[in-house]
Scaffold this motif. Structure first.
Motif, PDB file in Angstrom:
ATOM      1  N   SER A 133      71.896  63.205   0.337  1.00 22.21           N
ATOM      2  CA  SER A 133      70.701  62.414   0.054  1.00 22.21           C
ATOM      3  C   SER A 133      71.045  61.119  -0.648  1.00 22.21           C
ATOM      4  O   SER A 133      70.372  60.110  -0.502  1.00 22.21           O
ATOM      5  N   GLN A 149      66.422  55.729   0.770  1.00 22.20           N
ATOM      6  CA  GLN A 149      65.492  56.232  -0.245  1.00 22.20           C
ATOM      7  C   GLN A 149      64.478  55.141  -0.609  1.00 22.20           C
ATOM      8  O   GLN A 149      64.811  53.958  -0.656  1.00 22.20           O
ATOM      9  N   LEU A 150      63.228  55.580  -0.924  1.00 19.02           N
ATOM     10  CA  LEU A 150      62.174  54.684  -1.446  1.00 19.02           C
ATOM     11  C   LEU A 150      62.027  54.945  -2.933  1.00 19.02           C
ATOM     12  O   LEU A 150      61.936  56.108  -3.367  1.00 19.02           O
ATOM     13  N   CYS A 163      56.752  48.450  -2.587  1.00 17.88           N
ATOM     14  CA  CYS A 163      57.541  49.297  -1.680  1.00 17.88           C
ATOM     15  C   CYS A 163      58.992  48.804  -1.730  1.00 17.88           C
ATOM     16  O   CYS A 163      59.357  47.833  -1.053  1.00 17.88           O
ATOM     17  N   PHE A 217      63.249  49.977  -1.597  1.00 18.88           N
ATOM     18  CA  PHE A 217      64.068  51.020  -0.985  1.00 18.88           C
ATOM     19  C   PHE A 217      65.556  50.733  -1.235  1.00 18.88           C
ATOM     20  O   PHE A 217      65.950  49.619  -1.587  1.00 18.88           O
ATOM     21  N   LYS A 222      56.335  52.071   5.486  1.00 13.92           N
ATOM     22  CA  LYS A 222      57.316  52.901   6.202  1.00 13.92           C
ATOM     23  C   LYS A 222      58.571  52.072   6.455  1.00 13.92           C
ATOM     24  O   LYS A 222      58.514  51.021   7.096  1.00 13.92           O
ATOM     25  N   LYS A 269      62.457  52.215   7.993  1.00 15.04           N
ATOM     26  CA  LYS A 269      63.278  52.993   8.943  1.00 15.04           C
ATOM     27  C   LYS A 269      64.589  52.256   9.198  1.00 15.04           C
ATOM     28  O   LYS A 269      64.573  51.067   9.548  1.00 15.04           O
ATOM     29  N   GLY A 318      67.997  57.093   8.711  1.00 15.80           N
ATOM     30  CA  GLY A 318      67.072  57.306   7.604  1.00 15.80           C
ATOM     31  C   GLY A 318      65.673  56.763   7.893  1.00 15.80           C
ATOM     32  O   GLY A 318      65.510  55.661   8.430  1.00 15.80           O
ATOM     33  N   GLN A 330      61.751  56.699   5.691  1.00 20.29           N
ATOM     34  CA  GLN A 330      60.979  57.067   4.508  1.00 20.29           C
ATOM     35  C   GLN A 330      59.643  56.301   4.518  1.00 20.29           C
ATOM     36  O   GLN A 330      59.552  55.186   5.056  1.00 20.29           O
ATOM     37  N   SER A 331      58.630  56.893   3.898  1.00 22.95           N
ATOM     38  CA  SER A 331      57.296  56.254   3.797  1.00 22.95           C
ATOM     39  C   SER A 331      56.597  56.695   2.511  1.00 22.95           C
ATOM     40  O   SER A 331      56.896  57.776   1.972  1.00 22.95           O
ATOM     41  N   GLN A 332      55.663  55.844   2.051  1.00 24.70           N
ATOM     42  CA  GLN A 332      54.828  56.172   0.880  1.00 24.70           C
ATOM     43  C   GLN A 332      53.467  55.476   1.038  1.00 24.70           C
ATOM     44  O   GLN A 332      53.333  54.467   1.728  1.00 24.70           O
TER      45      GLN A 332
END
Length: 364
Positions: free
Chosen positions: A15, A20-21, A41, A43, A120, A122, A126, A128-130
């Motif tokens: 990981s 990572q966000l 946002c 990352f 999001k 990408k 990898g 990731q989204s929030q």
């Protein structure tokens, strides 16, 4: 070391190498309409993330049956603004989002901008989204204060407060700013109504109403002046008397106008009235001349056969008033007399030749 700790350690190492966000404290944001807001946002890309970097911001549909609305994207080192509702009002905070900052800024926020926004990131492999919930509220504005009811001692009244603009829920609070201390006031925070029972002069003063919601507040002022009861009966009597006097004055004006109009009409009729002229008196001289002229005409038509009867008439005498006042049908009686030839010529007689006749009447 057992098998389970080894597996956990391997996951942690993996990981750390993956995309990572970074966590943010602002999961929910509330702002007033017209302000600007930054949706964070950020990352970190791991060494294993070797694919093309794609960043997508979208407005999540409230209904799962509908598709999300894309707002702005970054792909292939280029930025694209897609959503028309935020056109020219949304942009990336960093001019180089690939460096780890994918935050966006919305300026001049509107109430319609409220919703759930998703970031999001990408970079294969990898992804990731929030999500961040944005709420845009309208601050209270155009607050109006007024008094409902008679401002008299012993009567009940209400002080009311209402904001014409502002996102609910709104909270109202009344405060007395000036005047003597009054009993405890009962107000409704949701309706903005302050009720006053059995009012007295102690309630007189200046009051302020403050309307508040989550993003702002606004206020208004009103002055309450409680007075003794007014003489209602006297006011009614005065109003009636004033009305009657007004009607009397109006009637007098109408009467004078009508009378003046009648007088003008009468004067106009008298000026246009046709009167019969009186006959002029008789003239003695003109009558006498007419009488003499008629005698001259009669004498001028005499022939030698009938001159003899008028020869002795007094032609040089003007008839008296008793003589020419006789009606025309009664001719004056002249005494036959003989007139000499020269006299006849002076009187206007015309000589006529008469042929001789014999005894039997034939002309010689």
């Amino acid at each position: 070391m057992g098998p389970f700790p080894c597996v956990l350690l391997a996951l942690c190492v993996a990981s750390a190498r993956a995309l990572q966000l970074l966590a943010t404290d602002q999961k929910t944001i509330v702002i007033p309409q017209g302000d600007k807001v930054v949706l964070s946002c950020k990352f970190i890309v791991g060494p294993e993330d070797t694919g093309t970097l794609d960043i997508e911001w979208s407005l999540v549909a409230p209904d799962t049956q509908q598709a999300d609305q894309y707002i702005i994207t970054y792909t292939g080192d280029k930025m694209y603004s897609i959503y028309e509702g935020l056109k020219d009002r949304v942009h990336f905070v960093s001019v180089e989002p690939q460096n780890g900052d994918a935050s966006i800024e919305i300026i001049n926020a509107k109430q319609a901008d409220s919703g759930t926004y998703q970031c999001k990131v990408k970079k294969v492999p990898g992804v990731q989204s929030q999500k961040t919930v944005l709420t845009v509220l309208v601050k209270p504005a155009k607050v109006n204060c007024f008094i409902d009811g008679p401002q008299e001692i012993g009567r009940d009244l209400s002080l009311k407060c209402q904001a014409k603009e502002g996102t609910a829920p709104l909270t109202y609070m009344w405060q007395k700013l000036s005047g003597s201390s009054s009993p405890v006031l009962q107000s409704d925070a949701t309706t903005g109504i302050l009720t006053v029972k059995n009012a007295s002069q102690d309630y007189s003063g200046t009051y302020r109403c403050l309307a508040t919601n989550r993003v702002g507040n606004d206020e208004c002022l009103v002055i309450l002046n409680v007075l003794p009861p007014s003489n209602v009966a006297g006011k009614i009597a005065g109003a009636i008397i004033g009305t009657l006097l007004g009607l009397a004055v109006l009637g007098l004006i109408i009467f004078c106008c009508c009378r003046k109009q009648k007088e003008k009409k009468y004067e106009k009729e008298v000026q246009h009235e046709i009167r019969e002229d009186v006959a002029p008196p008789k003239s003695r001289n003109s009558t006498a001349r007419s009488y003499i002229g008629s005698n001259h005409s009669s004498l001028g038509s005499l022939s030698p056969s009938n001159i003899e009867g008028y020869s002795k008439s007094p032609y040089n005498k003007v008839p008296s008033s008793e003589e020419y006042e006789h009606p025309p049908s009664q001719a004056p009686n002249f005494v036959s007399s003989k007139v000499a030839g020269p006299n006849l010529s002076r009187m206007g007689a015309i000589p006529v030749m008469i042929p001789a006749q014999n005894k039997d009447g034939s002309v010689v």
